[in-house]
Design a protein around this motif. Structure first.
Motif, PDB file in Angstrom:
ATOM      1  N   VAL A 119       0.858  -1.190   0.000  1.00 20.11           N
ATOM      2  CA  VAL A 119       0.000   0.000   0.000  1.00 20.11           C
ATOM      3  C   VAL A 119       0.894   1.239   0.000  1.00 20.11           C
ATOM      4  CG1 VAL A 119      -1.839   1.242   1.196  1.00 20.11           C
ATOM      5  CG2 VAL A 119      -1.746  -1.271   1.302  1.00 20.11           C
ATOM      6  N   GLU A 120       0.760   2.054  -1.036  1.00 19.42           N
ATOM      7  CA  GLU A 120       1.642   3.223  -1.163  1.00 19.42           C
ATOM      8  C   GLU A 120       0.915   4.547  -1.054  1.00 19.42           C
ATOM      9  OE1 GLU A 120       3.910   2.661  -4.759  1.00 19.42           O
ATOM     10  OE2 GLU A 120       5.205   1.160  -3.816  1.00 19.42           O
ATOM     11  N   THR A 121      -0.388   4.555  -1.303  1.00 22.35           N
ATOM     12  CA  THR A 121      -1.119   5.829  -1.255  1.00 22.35           C
ATOM     13  C   THR A 121      -2.356   5.734  -0.368  1.00 22.35           C
ATOM     14  OG1 THR A 121      -2.590   5.363  -3.140  1.00 22.35           O
ATOM     15  CG2 THR A 121      -0.439   6.328  -3.659  1.00 22.35           C
ATOM     16  N   LYS A 122      -2.760   6.895   0.108  1.00 24.30           N
ATOM     17  CA  LYS A 122      -3.974   7.024   0.925  1.00 24.30           C
ATOM     18  C   LYS A 122      -5.196   6.559   0.129  1.00 24.30           C
ATOM     19  CE  LYS A 122      -5.342   8.237   4.931  1.00 24.30           C
ATOM     20  NZ  LYS A 122      -4.903   7.398   6.053  1.00 24.30           N
ATOM     21  N   GLU A 123      -5.194   6.836  -1.175  1.00 23.33           N
ATOM     22  CA  GLU A 123      -6.324   6.449  -2.030  1.00 23.33           C
ATOM     23  C   GLU A 123      -6.465   4.934  -2.091  1.00 23.33           C
ATOM     24  OE1 GLU A 123      -3.976   8.763  -2.962  1.00 23.33           O
ATOM     25  OE2 GLU A 123      -5.324  10.460  -2.579  1.00 23.33           O
ATOM     26  N   GLN A 124      -5.307   4.250  -2.187  1.00 19.40           N
ATOM     27  CA  GLN A 124      -5.344   2.783  -2.181  1.00 19.40           C
ATOM     28  C   GLN A 124      -5.898   2.276  -0.858  1.00 19.40           C
ATOM     29  OE1 GLN A 124      -1.200   2.004  -2.965  1.00 19.40           O
ATOM     30  NE2 GLN A 124      -1.505   1.773  -5.178  1.00 19.40           N
ATOM     31  N   GLU A 125      -5.429   2.891   0.224  1.00 21.91           N
ATOM     32  CA  GLU A 125      -5.894   2.471   1.545  1.00 21.91           C
ATOM     33  C   GLU A 125      -7.406   2.645   1.666  1.00 21.91           C
ATOM     34  OE1 GLU A 125      -4.245   3.768   5.780  1.00 21.91           O
ATOM     35  OE2 GLU A 125      -6.060   4.852   5.216  1.00 21.91           O
ATOM     36  N   GLU A 126      -7.908   3.794   1.209  1.00 24.56           N
ATOM     37  CA  GLU A 126      -9.346   4.057   1.322  1.00 24.56           C
ATOM     38  C   GLU A 126     -10.156   3.063   0.515  1.00 24.56           C
ATOM     39  OE1 GLU A 126      -9.616   8.275   0.498  1.00 24.56           O
ATOM     40  OE2 GLU A 126      -8.775   8.667   2.503  1.00 24.56           O
ATOM     41  N   LYS A 127      -9.668   2.786  -0.684  1.00 18.75           N
ATOM     42  CA  LYS A 127     -10.366   1.807  -1.537  1.00 18.75           C
ATOM     43  C   LYS A 127     -10.378   0.437  -0.859  1.00 18.75           C
ATOM     44  CE  LYS A 127     -12.474   0.747  -5.213  1.00 18.75           C
ATOM     45  NZ  LYS A 127     -13.607   1.511  -5.724  1.00 18.75           N
TER      46      LYS A 127
END
Ligand code: C2E
Ligand code: MG
Ligand code: MG
Ligand code: MG
Length: 277
Positions: A238-246
């Motif tokens: 996981v590299e981005t906040k967007e990935q985490e949110e998804k």
């Protein structure tokens, strides 16, 4: 060859090696010496829960070679496996990790779950369980929480051998995680039969999650299957906040990746834990 996956280390690796030297025999000899020269060490990548709190680490081996520079594990672990060096390397990894966890507890007064990668060859060794038991008893860590990460391709091994082995490991109080899940060819019926605690969604799915609807569907399916079997779901890379949110919206509950921390040497791990407090 590995330029895509190891942008930083490949330059180092290639420039310090003569073309043609990169054959298995010489790499094998250099690796054999590396074990004695103490060029191998462990790094620890934090694993975060739903609330962003670190609950564990994944132990990852590193080889800082005098001659070759930083050699990625994807490069030397297959060599160790093919040359019969893996038992020795695996012993080192297990022992050093447990020792450092023990020191960590003594120095910091806290401990956490540690996940060890176990290669298939290592896992299928006749003496694996014996060694594991020995190392655990030896370290005398009162509240050790140990998880073994095994790749999905292990599923194609002899199930009649595998099942009782996994059951014994579970009975010892250890957890089992299926690493790189989704990249292999396991059948769902086997997954149902095996005692597993966690599915680790492979980085390749996380990488493409936001652009590729097929990847998103794959991840959704993995999570649904895992939840139905009462397994924890961890996303790696996981590299981005967007990935985490998804991932959160799809039901993933554990996270690991550069967004939180890179794999950290022992001292840096101490600082990370201190900063979290
Ligand atoms: P793995 O077990 O799937 O480990 C995850 C890999 O992803 C690690 O690479 C880690 O550094 C990397 N990673 C984690 N988060 C991110 C991220 O956000 N972005 C990017 N780009 N990468 C991320 P590493 O340490 O190079 O290890 C590669 C593979 O080598 C591991 O894959 C594992 O299969 C093997 N390996 C590493 N250490 C050991 C070990 O101690 N024993 C065994 N048997 N295998 C190991
Ligand atoms: Mg792993
Ligand atoms: Mg993995
Ligand atoms: Mg992976």
């Amino acid at each position: 060859y590995e330029a895509k996956k190891y942008k930083n280390s490949v330059r180092f690796f290639a420039s310090s090696m003569q073309e043609g030297y990169l054959n298995r025999v010489s790499l094998e000899q250099t690796l054999r010496q590396a074990l004695n020269k103490q060029e191998l060490y462990m790094v620890y990548q934090p694993q975060m829960d739903h609330y962003g709190v670190m609950y564990g680490v994944e132990a990852l081996v590193r080889w800082q070679s005098e001659e070759l520079g930083l050699v990625p594990p994807d490069k030397f672990i297959p060599v160790a496996e093919a040359s019969g060096l893996m038992p020795k390397l695996g012993d080192f990894i297990m022992r050093r990790t447990l020792e450092e966890m023990k020191t960590f507890q003594e120095e910091m007064g806290t401990s956490f779950q540690v996940s060890l990668n176990i290669s298939i060859k290592q896992f299928m060794e006749a003496t694996f369980l014996e060694k594991l038991t020995h190392e655990i008893e030896n370290v005398r860590l009162s509240n050790l929480v140990l998880c073994l990460e095994i790749t999905e391709s292990l599923f194609i091994e002899d199930i009649d051998y595998l099942l009782p082995l996994l059951q014994k490991i579970r009975a010892m109080g250890l957890y089992i995680s299926m690493d790189d899940f989704g990249t292999g060819y396991s059948s769902l019926s086997i997954l149902r039969k095996l005692p597993v605690d966690e599915l680790k969604i492979d980085k390749s799915f996380v990488d493409t999650l936001l652009e590729d609807i097929t990847a998103e569907k794959m991840v959704q399916n993995i999570i649904t299957i895992g939840k139905n079997l009462d397994l924890a779901i961890l996303a790696e890379g996981v590299e981005t906040k967007e990935q985490e949110e998804k991932l959160k919206s799809l039901g993933c509950d554990r996270f690991q990746g550069y967004l939180y921390a890179k794999p950290l040497p022992y001292e840096a791990l101490k600082s990370f834990v201190q900063a979290q407090k």
